[in-house]
Design a protein around this motif. Structure first.
Motif, PDB file in Angstrom:
ATOM      1  N   ASP A   1       2.564   4.241  10.297  1.00  0.00           N
ATOM      2  CA  ASP A   1       2.542   3.233   9.233  1.00  0.00           C
ATOM      3  C   ASP A   1       1.683   2.035   9.634  1.00  0.00           C
ATOM      4  OD1 ASP A   1       4.345   4.889   7.897  1.00  0.00           O
ATOM      5  OD2 ASP A   1       6.101   3.755   8.587  1.00  0.00           O
ATOM      6  N   VAL A   2       1.721   1.678  10.914  1.00  0.00           N
ATOM      7  CA  VAL A   2       0.861   0.593  11.411  1.00  0.00           C
ATOM      8  C   VAL A   2      -0.602   0.986  11.254  1.00  0.00           C
ATOM      9  CG1 VAL A   2       0.229  -0.795  13.421  1.00  0.00           C
ATOM     10  CG2 VAL A   2       2.635  -0.205  13.021  1.00  0.00           C
ATOM     11  N   GLU A   3      -0.919   2.213  11.634  1.00  0.00           N
ATOM     12  CA  GLU A   3      -2.293   2.694  11.480  1.00  0.00           C
ATOM     13  C   GLU A   3      -2.701   2.702  10.009  1.00  0.00           C
ATOM     14  OE1 GLU A   3      -5.114   6.407  12.944  1.00  0.00           O
ATOM     15  OE2 GLU A   3      -2.940   6.699  12.798  1.00  0.00           O
ATOM     16  N   ALA A   4      -1.783   3.114   9.126  1.00  0.00           N
ATOM     17  CA  ALA A   4      -2.099   3.149   7.691  1.00  0.00           C
ATOM     18  C   ALA A   4      -2.369   1.750   7.151  1.00  0.00           C
ATOM     19  CB  ALA A   4      -0.949   3.805   6.925  1.00  0.00           C
ATOM     20  N   LEU A   5      -1.626   0.749   7.642  1.00  0.00           N
ATOM     21  CA  LEU A   5      -1.865  -0.631   7.226  1.00  0.00           C
ATOM     22  C   LEU A   5      -3.252  -1.090   7.671  1.00  0.00           C
ATOM     23  CD1 LEU A   5      -0.970  -3.439   6.177  1.00  0.00           C
ATOM     24  CD2 LEU A   5       0.064  -3.829   8.436  1.00  0.00           C
ATOM     25  N   ILE A   6      -3.610  -0.822   8.923  1.00  0.00           N
ATOM     26  CA  ILE A   6      -4.924  -1.212   9.430  1.00  0.00           C
ATOM     27  C   ILE A   6      -6.029  -0.537   8.627  1.00  0.00           C
ATOM     28  CG2 ILE A   6      -6.445  -1.055  11.451  1.00  0.00           C
ATOM     29  CD1 ILE A   6      -3.897  -1.310  13.193  1.00  0.00           C
ATOM     30  N   ASP A   7      -5.839   0.737   8.314  1.00  0.00           N
ATOM     31  CA  ASP A   7      -6.834   1.454   7.514  1.00  0.00           C
ATOM     32  C   ASP A   7      -6.906   0.913   6.093  1.00  0.00           C
ATOM     33  OD1 ASP A   7      -7.456   3.079   9.655  1.00  0.00           O
ATOM     34  OD2 ASP A   7      -6.194   4.750   8.993  1.00  0.00           O
ATOM     35  N   HIS A   8      -5.741   0.608   5.511  1.00  0.00           N
ATOM     36  CA  HIS A   8      -5.703   0.083   4.148  1.00  0.00           C
ATOM     37  C   HIS A   8      -6.507  -1.205   4.022  1.00  0.00           C
ATOM     38  CE1 HIS A   8      -4.175  -1.372   0.314  1.00  0.00           C
ATOM     39  NE2 HIS A   8      -3.742  -2.470   0.910  1.00  0.00           N
TER      40      HIS A   8
ATOM     41  N   PHE B   1       0.858  -1.171   0.000  1.00  0.00           N
ATOM     42  CA  PHE B   1       0.000   0.000   0.000  1.00  0.00           C
ATOM     43  C   PHE B   1       0.899   1.227   0.000  1.00  0.00           C
ATOM     44  CE2 PHE B   1       0.938  -0.842   4.406  1.00  0.00           C
ATOM     45  CZ  PHE B   1       1.048   0.409   5.006  1.00  0.00           C
ATOM     46  N   SER B   2       0.333   2.371  -0.273  1.00  0.00           N
ATOM     47  CA  SER B   2       1.128   3.589  -0.399  1.00  0.00           C
ATOM     48  C   SER B   2       0.646   4.667   0.565  1.00  0.00           C
ATOM     49  CB  SER B   2       1.057   4.129  -1.833  1.00  0.00           C
ATOM     50  OG  SER B   2       1.597   3.204  -2.752  1.00  0.00           O
ATOM     51  N   THR B   3       1.599   5.460   1.048  1.00  0.00           N
ATOM     52  CA  THR B   3       1.300   6.663   1.815  1.00  0.00           C
ATOM     53  C   THR B   3       2.082   7.811   1.175  1.00  0.00           C
ATOM     54  OG1 THR B   3       3.144   6.600   3.388  1.00  0.00           O
ATOM     55  CG2 THR B   3       1.240   5.200   3.884  1.00  0.00           C
ATOM     56  N   ALA B   4       1.997   8.990   1.767  1.00  0.00           N
ATOM     57  CA  ALA B   4       2.751  10.125   1.251  1.00  0.00           C
ATOM     58  C   ALA B   4       4.246   9.898   1.312  1.00  0.00           C
ATOM     59  CB  ALA B   4       2.378  11.389   2.035  1.00  0.00           C
ATOM     60  N   ASP B   5       4.701   8.984   2.183  1.00  0.00           N
ATOM     61  CA  ASP B   5       6.129   8.715   2.323  1.00  0.00           C
ATOM     62  C   ASP B   5       6.643   7.617   1.405  1.00  0.00           C
ATOM     63  OD1 ASP B   5       6.574  10.671   4.221  1.00  0.00           O
ATOM     64  OD2 ASP B   5       6.186   9.346   5.911  1.00  0.00           O
TER      65      ASP B   5
ATOM     66  N   ASP C   1      -7.886   2.267  21.260  1.00  0.00           N
ATOM     67  CA  ASP C   1      -9.202   1.913  20.737  1.00  0.00           C
ATOM     68  C   ASP C   1      -9.118   1.079  19.468  1.00  0.00           C
ATOM     69  OD1 ASP C   1      -8.146   4.347  19.580  1.00  0.00           O
ATOM     70  OD2 ASP C   1     -10.066   4.585  18.545  1.00  0.00           O
ATOM     71  N   ARG C   2      -7.951   1.026  18.826  1.00  0.00           N
ATOM     72  CA  ARG C   2      -7.774   0.204  17.621  1.00  0.00           C
ATOM     73  C   ARG C   2      -7.284  -1.200  17.958  1.00  0.00           C
ATOM     74  NH1 ARG C   2      -7.454   3.408  12.961  1.00  0.00           N
ATOM     75  NH2 ARG C   2      -8.113   1.470  11.958  1.00  0.00           N
ATOM     76  N   LEU C   3      -7.039  -1.475  19.247  1.00  0.00           N
ATOM     77  CA  LEU C   3      -6.439  -2.739  19.666  1.00  0.00           C
ATOM     78  C   LEU C   3      -7.375  -3.536  20.564  1.00  0.00           C
ATOM     79  CD1 LEU C   3      -2.865  -1.450  20.591  1.00  0.00           C
ATOM     80  CD2 LEU C   3      -3.491  -2.760  18.549  1.00  0.00           C
ATOM     81  N   GLU C   4      -7.277  -4.862  20.449  1.00  0.00           N
ATOM     82  CA  GLU C   4      -7.949  -5.750  21.397  1.00  0.00           C
ATOM     83  C   GLU C   4      -6.956  -6.278  22.429  1.00  0.00           C
ATOM     84  OE1 GLU C   4     -10.238  -8.850  19.670  1.00  0.00           O
ATOM     85  OE2 GLU C   4     -11.625  -7.466  18.669  1.00  0.00           O
TER      86      GLU C   4
ATOM     87  N   VAL D   1      -7.742  -4.741  16.242  1.00  0.00           N
ATOM     88  CA  VAL D   1      -6.853  -5.857  15.927  1.00  0.00           C
ATOM     89  C   VAL D   1      -6.069  -6.256  17.178  1.00  0.00           C
ATOM     90  CG1 VAL D   1      -6.588  -5.063  13.549  1.00  0.00           C
ATOM     91  CG2 VAL D   1      -4.866  -4.424  15.264  1.00  0.00           C
ATOM     92  N   ARG D   2      -5.556  -7.455  17.163  1.00  0.00           N
ATOM     93  CA  ARG D   2      -4.505  -7.855  18.083  1.00  0.00           C
ATOM     94  C   ARG D   2      -3.184  -7.464  17.433  1.00  0.00           C
ATOM     95  NH1 ARG D   2      -8.808 -11.009  17.829  1.00  0.00           N
ATOM     96  NH2 ARG D   2      -9.641 -12.043  19.680  1.00  0.00           N
TER      97      ARG D   2
END
Length: 248
Positions: free
Chosen positions: A80-87, A4-8, A114-117, A93-94
């Protein structure tokens, strides 16, 4: 590997299995393949019934190589972790980290519990929490013309590992200068998710698992017997302890 791609730039990851999603974040100078596939973690978690997603961090593996230390600040790497989860359009997630990957997830969890279990922090303890790594000898070793030019034993070990994993040493030097700083207890106090801290009993790099766990509101400790920082990564008791924790 999908990406996946981000601005970086572009980021590669592995995505195997079905079931509740687990995100894996690897250590310094490693990659998703070296840290998680070659050690049997991905097969282990897939057999346990999880969708297992392992990111190549920036500067590592097949992801973008950046050469400025500012591009490796923790908030960018946890972003980048957040971007992966969003992608992948995942909900909660765990997550499992090892060494630098755990430091990235500590930052992520302090911002986005709040994004983690559940959260597993492998290969990080009190020593890394208090002082982090002495970064300049490692950066110098990574940039040295040859092994013969390296006197620092810790730096030499990282250089050997970087060569073994065929890493981009310039990107790694920027990374080691950019991401590491001591953990602020105010940061860990914001982590509102059940956490397991897992460290080898002979891991002089990470230090005490108990010392870090006391800084996190809902944390338990898993000692990985007779393992140092490198040899704990794929340990069977580590895997068994993590899957038991995830299943609780």
């Amino acid at each position: 590997m999908p990406s996946f791609s981000t601005a970086d730039g572009d980021f590669a990851y592995l995505d195997e299995g079905n079931g509740p999603p687990i995100v894996l974040v690897h250590g310094f100078a490693s990659s998703a393949r070296v840290n998680w596939l070659d050690t049997g973690w991905i097969d282990w978690l897939v057999r346990a019934g999880y969708r297992t997603i392992a990111l190549d961090n920036r500067g590592h593996g097949n992801s973008v190589k950046l050469l400025d230390a500012e591009d490796y600040r923790l908030e960018k790497m946890s972003g980048d972790v957040e971007a992966l989860i969003d992608h992948l359009s995942l909900g909660r997630v765990r997550a499992i980290g090892y060494s630098m990957g755990s430091r990235i997830l500590l930052d992520f969890a302090s911002r986005h519990s709040d994004r983690l279990e559940k959260l597993v922090l492998g290969g990080i303890g009190g020593a890394m929490a208090k002082a982090g790594l002495d970064r300049e000898p490692i950066a110098a070793a990574l940039l040295a013309p040859s092994l013969e030019d390296i006197d620092d034993p810790v730096g030499r070990g990282y250089r050997l590992f970087a060569d073994q994993t065929r890493s981009d040493r310039q990107a790694l030097a920027a990374c080691i200068r950019g991401y590491g700083h001591p953990i602020d207890p105010a940061e860990t106090a914001r982590i509102a998710v059940p956490t397991l801290v897992a460290v080898g009993t002979k891991d002089a790099v990470a230090g005490s698992a108990v010392e870090l766990a006391t800084m996190i509101p809902d944390a338990n400790v898993l000692d990985i017997p007779n393992r140092d920082h490198m040899r704990a990564t794929g340990d069977k008791l580590f895997k068994e302890g993590v899957t038991a924790f995830l299943a609780r």
